[in-house]
Every structure is written in structure tokens, then in C-alpha cells.
Write a protein that holds these residues in place. Structure first.
Motif, PDB file in Angstrom:
ATOM      1  N   HIS A  96      40.928  68.110  61.273  1.00  0.00           N
ATOM      2  CA  HIS A  96      41.178  69.502  60.906  1.00  0.00           C
ATOM      3  C   HIS A  96      40.880  69.785  59.433  1.00  0.00           C
ATOM      4  O   HIS A  96      40.632  70.930  59.071  1.00  0.00           O
ATOM      5  N   GLU A  97      40.882  68.749  58.596  1.00  0.00           N
ATOM      6  CA  GLU A  97      40.721  68.980  57.158  1.00  0.00           C
ATOM      7  C   GLU A  97      39.335  69.532  56.830  1.00  0.00           C
ATOM      8  O   GLU A  97      39.201  70.624  56.270  1.00  0.00           O
ATOM      9  N   GLU A  98      38.290  68.807  57.164  1.00  0.00           N
ATOM     10  CA  GLU A  98      36.931  69.279  56.898  1.00  0.00           C
ATOM     11  C   GLU A  98      36.604  70.489  57.770  1.00  0.00           C
ATOM     12  O   GLU A  98      35.933  71.430  57.333  1.00  0.00           O
ATOM     13  N   ALA A  99      37.099  70.479  59.021  1.00  0.00           N
ATOM     14  CA  ALA A  99      36.862  71.625  59.908  1.00  0.00           C
ATOM     15  C   ALA A  99      37.467  72.893  59.310  1.00  0.00           C
ATOM     16  O   ALA A  99      36.867  73.975  59.393  1.00  0.00           O
ATOM     17  N   GLY A 100      38.631  72.772  58.722  1.00  0.00           N
ATOM     18  CA  GLY A 100      39.278  73.930  58.112  1.00  0.00           C
ATOM     19  C   GLY A 100      38.522  74.447  56.913  1.00  0.00           C
ATOM     20  O   GLY A 100      38.368  75.664  56.729  1.00  0.00           O
ATOM     21  N   ARG A 101      38.038  73.537  56.085  1.00  0.00           N
ATOM     22  CA  ARG A 101      37.258  73.947  54.918  1.00  0.00           C
ATOM     23  C   ARG A 101      36.008  74.708  55.358  1.00  0.00           C
ATOM     24  O   ARG A 101      35.700  75.781  54.846  1.00  0.00           O
ATOM     25  N   LYS A 102      35.316  74.160  56.360  1.00  0.00           N
ATOM     26  CA  LYS A 102      34.102  74.811  56.868  1.00  0.00           C
ATOM     27  C   LYS A 102      34.427  76.175  57.488  1.00  0.00           C
ATOM     28  O   LYS A 102      33.698  77.149  57.295  1.00  0.00           O
ATOM     29  N   LEU A 103      35.512  76.230  58.240  1.00  0.00           N
ATOM     30  CA  LEU A 103      35.918  77.476  58.888  1.00  0.00           C
ATOM     31  C   LEU A 103      36.188  78.567  57.850  1.00  0.00           C
ATOM     32  O   LEU A 103      35.741  79.717  58.003  1.00  0.00           O
ATOM     33  N   LEU A 104      36.881  78.209  56.790  1.00  0.00           N
ATOM     34  CA  LEU A 104      37.170  79.178  55.738  1.00  0.00           C
ATOM     35  C   LEU A 104      35.886  79.651  55.058  1.00  0.00           C
ATOM     36  O   LEU A 104      35.707  80.846  54.814  1.00  0.00           O
ATOM     37  N   LEU A 105      34.993  78.709  54.766  1.00  0.00           N
ATOM     38  CA  LEU A 105      33.720  79.087  54.152  1.00  0.00           C
ATOM     39  C   LEU A 105      32.925  80.024  55.063  1.00  0.00           C
ATOM     40  O   LEU A 105      32.347  81.011  54.597  1.00  0.00           O
ATOM     41  N   GLU A 106      32.917  79.729  56.361  1.00  0.00           N
ATOM     42  CA  GLU A 106      32.208  80.576  57.327  1.00  0.00           C
ATOM     43  C   GLU A 106      32.773  81.990  57.381  1.00  0.00           C
ATOM     44  O   GLU A 106      32.072  82.937  57.731  1.00  0.00           O
ATOM     45  N   HIS A 107      34.054  82.122  57.039  1.00  0.00           N
ATOM     46  CA  HIS A 107      34.700  83.432  57.062  1.00  0.00           C
ATOM     47  C   HIS A 107      34.731  84.079  55.675  1.00  0.00           C
ATOM     48  O   HIS A 107      35.522  84.998  55.421  1.00  0.00           O
ATOM     49  N   GLY A 108      33.869  83.595  54.782  1.00  0.00           N
ATOM     50  CA  GLY A 108      33.704  84.249  53.493  1.00  0.00           C
ATOM     51  C   GLY A 108      34.686  83.872  52.407  1.00  0.00           C
ATOM     52  O   GLY A 108      34.731  84.522  51.361  1.00  0.00           O
ATOM     53  N   GLU A 110      35.956  81.846  49.296  1.00  0.00           N
ATOM     54  CA  GLU A 110      35.310  81.130  48.206  1.00  0.00           C
ATOM     55  C   GLU A 110      35.652  79.641  48.288  1.00  0.00           C
ATOM     56  O   GLU A 110      36.751  79.265  48.684  1.00  0.00           O
ATOM     57  N   SER A 111      34.712  78.801  47.853  1.00  0.00           N
ATOM     58  CA  SER A 111      34.917  77.350  47.953  1.00  0.00           C
ATOM     59  C   SER A 111      36.140  76.892  47.180  1.00  0.00           C
ATOM     60  O   SER A 111      36.832  75.955  47.586  1.00  0.00           O
ATOM     61  N   GLY A 112      36.454  77.551  46.072  1.00  0.00           N
ATOM     62  CA  GLY A 112      37.629  77.173  45.289  1.00  0.00           C
ATOM     63  C   GLY A 112      38.939  77.389  46.020  1.00  0.00           C
ATOM     64  O   GLY A 112      39.939  76.731  45.712  1.00  0.00           O
ATOM     65  N   LEU A 113      38.945  78.295  46.983  1.00  0.00           N
ATOM     66  CA  LEU A 113      40.139  78.519  47.807  1.00  0.00           C
ATOM     67  C   LEU A 113      40.063  77.756  49.123  1.00  0.00           C
ATOM     68  O   LEU A 113      41.091  77.345  49.662  1.00  0.00           O
ATOM     69  N   ALA A 114      38.860  77.569  49.638  1.00  0.00           N
ATOM     70  CA  ALA A 114      38.697  76.833  50.899  1.00  0.00           C
ATOM     71  C   ALA A 114      39.004  75.352  50.723  1.00  0.00           C
ATOM     72  O   ALA A 114      39.316  74.664  51.688  1.00  0.00           O
ATOM     73  N   ARG A 115      38.928  74.859  49.494  1.00  0.00           N
ATOM     74  CA  ARG A 115      39.088  73.417  49.244  1.00  0.00           C
ATOM     75  C   ARG A 115      40.422  72.864  49.709  1.00  0.00           C
ATOM     76  O   ARG A 115      40.521  71.697  50.075  1.00  0.00           O
ATOM     77  N   PHE A 116      41.473  73.678  49.701  1.00  0.00           N
ATOM     78  CA  PHE A 116      42.808  73.175  50.029  1.00  0.00           C
ATOM     79  C   PHE A 116      42.896  72.643  51.458  1.00  0.00           C
ATOM     80  O   PHE A 116      43.704  71.766  51.737  1.00  0.00           O
ATOM     81  N   ALA A 117      42.068  73.160  52.340  1.00  0.00           N
ATOM     82  CA  ALA A 117      42.045  72.644  53.713  1.00  0.00           C
ATOM     83  C   ALA A 117      41.635  71.175  53.714  1.00  0.00           C
ATOM     84  O   ALA A 117      42.058  70.407  54.575  1.00  0.00           O
TER      85      ALA A 117
END
Length: 199
Positions: A96-108, A110-117
Motif C-alpha cells: 500500500h505504501e508505493e501504491a498510495g504514493r502513486k495513487l495520490l500523484l495520479e489524483h494531482g 504534489e509529490s511533497g505531500l504524496a510522499r507520506f504514503a
């Protein structure tokens, strides 16, 4: 689960425990990914603990610079990848960790906020910021779990920021985490009162 029920779990007033609502942006993302009810409840509990930690740090160590908004958003979305890997809601796993980061990025997001996943379970990795440590700490202490290595990293950041002795910060943080942990059973019961699967 309907969008209305996601919003309800994310924002409706709660009594035992009293939990802050999730940020609007996080609620919208959880609705879009059709997050399972238990995941939304979990994120709300962790977000509330993160907010308590942010408030405490800002009051007791104003010299520690960090992005409070990022901590709160990170706590509210750190496990969003479990919408893709729902088996990890009730069992172990890190997909779920990398999947969550990718999911957040796909939904727009920013990488600085998606990183926490991706960073919420890797607090010893190089380049981890204070924000990442606070999200990781909230993700442990919400259920009363104490991780000395993680707490020591937070204490070091506090001591570096204001020059007080490490042992003083350890005592203060320990007292705060103990107080937060007193509500762990209620937060766990709240999370478990929500079903694992969408209906």
C-alpha cells in the motif's frame, strides 16, 4: 460505500473519542478512490493524533520549523494505498505504501505531500524530514504503540531546534505520548466499528 458515507465518516462529529474532521481535500480524495469505511476511520484517528502532536510542538518548541499543513495532510492520507490493497487493512503488508504514493500523484497531489504514503513506515531512511517523523509517530501512538527509535529521532529534532537537553525533551515528549495513548482504546474501538469492506 457511497460518497455520502465516506464524507460522514470523515467529517461527522464524534464523541468517544472526539476526533477532528479530516481536511476537505483528503475527504474528496478518499471519496474518489472509494476508500473502505475502516480505512477512512483509521485515517481520521491518525489525523487527530497528528493534529495533537502539531499543536504540542508548536506550543512547546516554536523554534522547530516544519510544515504543519503537510503533517496533517500526510496523516490524513498516509494509508490511502490500502484502497488498492484492502487486505492490508486487516493484515500485514507494505504494498500500500508505493501504491498510495502513486495513487495520490495520479489524483494531482504534489509529490511533497504524496510522499507520506511511502515514508510513514520508513523513518530511518535518508532525507526524512520532521514532517515525516511526526506522521510516523502519529501512525504509531494513535493505538498506544511506542517506538523508542522513532521517538528518539523526534526528540533529537526538538533538542536541535532549541538547544535544551535531550533528556528534557524525552521527558516532555514521553508525558505527551502517554497522555495521547490514554485514548488509544477508544480510537481502536472507533476504527473497528467500521466495516472492512464497502457495501
Amino acid at each position: 460505500m457511497t460518497a455520502a458515507s465516506t464524507v460522514s465518516i470523515a467529517t461527522d462529529a464524534t464523541v468517544a473519542p472526539s476526533l477532528r474532521p479530516l481536511p476537505e481535500r483528503a475527504t474528496e480524495l478518499l471519496t474518489r478512490v472509494d476508500a473502505p469505511p475502516r480505512l477512512v476511520a483509521h485515517l481520521r484517528a491518525v489525523h487527530d493524533v497528528a493534529a495533537q502532536l502539531v499543536d504540542w510542538v508548536q506550543r512547546h518548541c516554536p523554534g522547530l520549523e516544519f510544515d504543519a499543513h503537510a503533517v496533517l495532510f500526510g496523516a490524513a492520507t498516509h494509508d490511502i494505498g490500502k484502497a488498492v490493497h484492502p487486505a492490508e487493512l486487516s493484515g500485514p503488508g507494505a504494498r500500500h505504501e508505493e501504491a498510495g504514493r502513486k495513487l495520490l500523484l495520479e489524483h494531482g497531489v504534489e509529490s511533497g505531500l504524496a510522499r507520506f504514503a511511502g515514508t510513514h513506515a520508513s523513518w530511518t531512511s535518508p532525507g526524512i524530514g520532521t514532517e515525516d517523523l511526526l506522521v510516523s509517530l502519529a501512525d504509531k501512538v494513535w493505538k498506544g504503540k511506542r517506538v523508542p527509535e522513532l521517538e528518539d529521532l523526534v526528540v533529537a529534532r526538538l533538542a536541535d531546534a532549541d538547544g535544551r537537553a535531550v533528556w528534557e525533551w524525552f521527558m516532555e515528549l514521553d508525558e505527551t505520548l502517554t497522555r495521547i495513548g490514554e485514548e488509544a482504546d477508544r480510537r481502536l474501538a472507533y476504527q473497528m466499528s467500521h466495516p472492512l469492506a464497502r457495501r
